[in-house]
Enzyme design. Structure first.
Site, mmCIF file in Angstrom:
data_model
loop_
_atom_site.group_PDB
_atom_site.id
_atom_site.type_symbol
_atom_site.label_atom_id
_atom_site.label_comp_id
_atom_site.label_asym_id
_atom_site.label_seq_id
_atom_site.Cartn_x
_atom_site.Cartn_y
_atom_site.Cartn_z
ATOM 1 N N CYS A 98 0.807 -1.222 0.000
ATOM 2 C CA CYS A 98 0.000 0.000 0.000
ATOM 3 C C CYS A 98 0.842 1.275 0.000
ATOM 4 C CB CYS A 98 -0.948 0.012 1.196
ATOM 5 S SG CYS A 98 -2.279 -1.172 0.996
ATOM 6 N N HIS A 142 -3.406 7.474 2.860
ATOM 7 C CA HIS A 142 -3.826 6.216 2.246
ATOM 8 C C HIS A 142 -5.209 5.832 2.764
ATOM 9 C CE1 HIS A 142 -3.918 2.228 0.735
ATOM 10 N NE2 HIS A 142 -3.746 1.648 1.909
ATOM 11 N N ASN A 194 -10.327 0.517 -0.402
ATOM 12 C CA ASN A 194 -8.858 0.559 -0.413
ATOM 13 C C ASN A 194 -8.368 0.099 -1.786
ATOM 14 O OD1 ASN A 194 -6.119 0.199 -0.101
ATOM 15 N ND2 ASN A 194 -6.276 -0.934 1.831
#
Ligand code: UT7
Length: 329
Positions: free
Chosen positions: A116, A256, A286
């Site tokens: 990520c 994020h 996500n």
């Protein structure tokens, strides 16, 4: 000599058409809209459908969107970086395919893989090439087809992830705008808590790995959550302190989009009002490497030259960090 900084001068995006809603997930696993929204902030996510389409499909679309909006000649692009956790293939570079397809035929290209944090680390890589004076147009794309590695019978992961792509162009700036500072970290002790166990060199594909569902994302959500909250907030505090910034100096937090609660906790730690926190997790979930560039796309019309943006990310590995940037247009 005037200092060269690396500024973002254009953005582009692509989101698959198919919308996977919480209501549809309710028909697939034992879950409900109230749980998903209150625990994650997610209402829907996009899924890339269609045979023969992988991460490169979305990366190409996002890059083409940028090229068209910015009206640039793709032959002027010197480097294409594809930040991703889901490359098209193990051995052939996804970025090489993307660069050729978008007409960046004078560029070299490579994938940047850091779960990520891939895009955050990609900002560091892209900006270093610009700051050194070596290249003048670097295209950084964050793209992930998370649905390719999600078990849609596992309610702990299938409600979180979505597919998407975003692209940004880095160019030299002599007004002091663009990337100002970075504070990046990693800790390999975290890899057991968030991983796709099989398919790599450590555990090559076999009938057994397929049977054991080891090609899907497995995450110890509670542990990852704990580390994400403390580490993402810590690096933000660090980068503010190092640059003598207070919360009043920050225009935006671009964090994020893994869980709204993690983003809220980070904002709270640096005492930032919710109006300064970029948020689109409700729409896309996500999207791993695509969350940060998708935020820039969604907020582009609200951004002003000189705006102070603090980026932050946390992901598998563990990998995490924060980057301080001044918006250039
Ligand atoms: O982007 C890379 C980094 N990743 C992250 O940052 C993700 C970090 N982790 C998280 O965001 C959260 O841990 C999750 C969203 C994954 C889970 O939320 P949580 O508040 O940590 O829930 P939990 O795993 O502690 O589970 C709480 C309860 C459990 O039931 P019991 O044991 O209390 O009876 C779970 O079985 O919620 C249950 N549960 C669900 N219930 C309804 C877990 N998933 C679901 C679900 N629907 N989808």
């Amino acid at each position: 000599m005037t200092k060269i900084t690396a500024a973002i001068t254009a953005v582009g995006k692509y989101l698959p058409e198919y919308i996977l809603t919480n209501a549809e997930l309710e028909t697939m696993v034992e879950t409900n809209d109230e749980w998903i929204v209150s625990r994650t902030g997610i209402k829907e996510r996009r899924i890339l459908k269609g045979k023969g389409k992988g991460t490169s499909f979305m990366a190409i679309k996002a890059a083409e969107d940028l090229i068209q909006k910015a009206n640039i000649n793709p032959k002027e692009i010197e480097l294409v970086i594809v930040a991703t956790a889901t490359p098209d293939m193990q051995a052939a570079s996804t970025a090489a395919f993307v660069a050729t397809k978008i007409g960046a035929t004078e560029a070299f290209s490579f994938d940047q893989i850091a779960a990520c944090s891939s895009f955050l680390y990609g900002i560091s890589t892209a900006s270093s090439y610009i700051e050194s004076g070596r290249y003048k147009k670097v295209l950084l794309i964050g793209a992930d087809m998370n649905s390719s590695m999600i078990d849609y019978t596992d309610r702990a992961t299938c409600i979180i992830f979505g597919d998407g792509a975003g692209a940004v162009l880095f160019e030299p700036n002599t007004e002091g705008l663009g990337v100002q500072d970075e504070y990046l970290r990693s800790d390999g002790n975290g890899r057991e808590f968030l991983q796709v166990a099989a398919g790599g060199s450590l555990l090559p594909p076999s009938e057994e790995t397929v049977k054991n569902k080891q090609h899907f994302v497995h995450q110890d959500g509670r542990t990852v959550f704990k580390f994400a909250v403390s580490n993402m907030a810590d690096v933000c505090v660090k980068i503010l302190e190092r640059n003598n910034l207070t919360n009043n100096d920050i225009t935006w937090l671009a964090a994020h989009q893994a869980n709204k609660r993690i983003i809220d906790a980070t904002a709270k730690r640096i005492d930032l009002d919710a109006s300064k926190v970029m948020m689109n997790i409700q729409k896309y979930g996500n999207t791993t490497s695509a969350t940060l560039p998708l935020l820039l796309n969604d907020y582009e019309s609200q951004l002003k030259k000189g705006d102070t943006i603090i980026f932050a990310a946390f992901g598998g590995g563990f990998t995490w960090g924060s980057i301080y940037l001044k918006w250039a247009y």
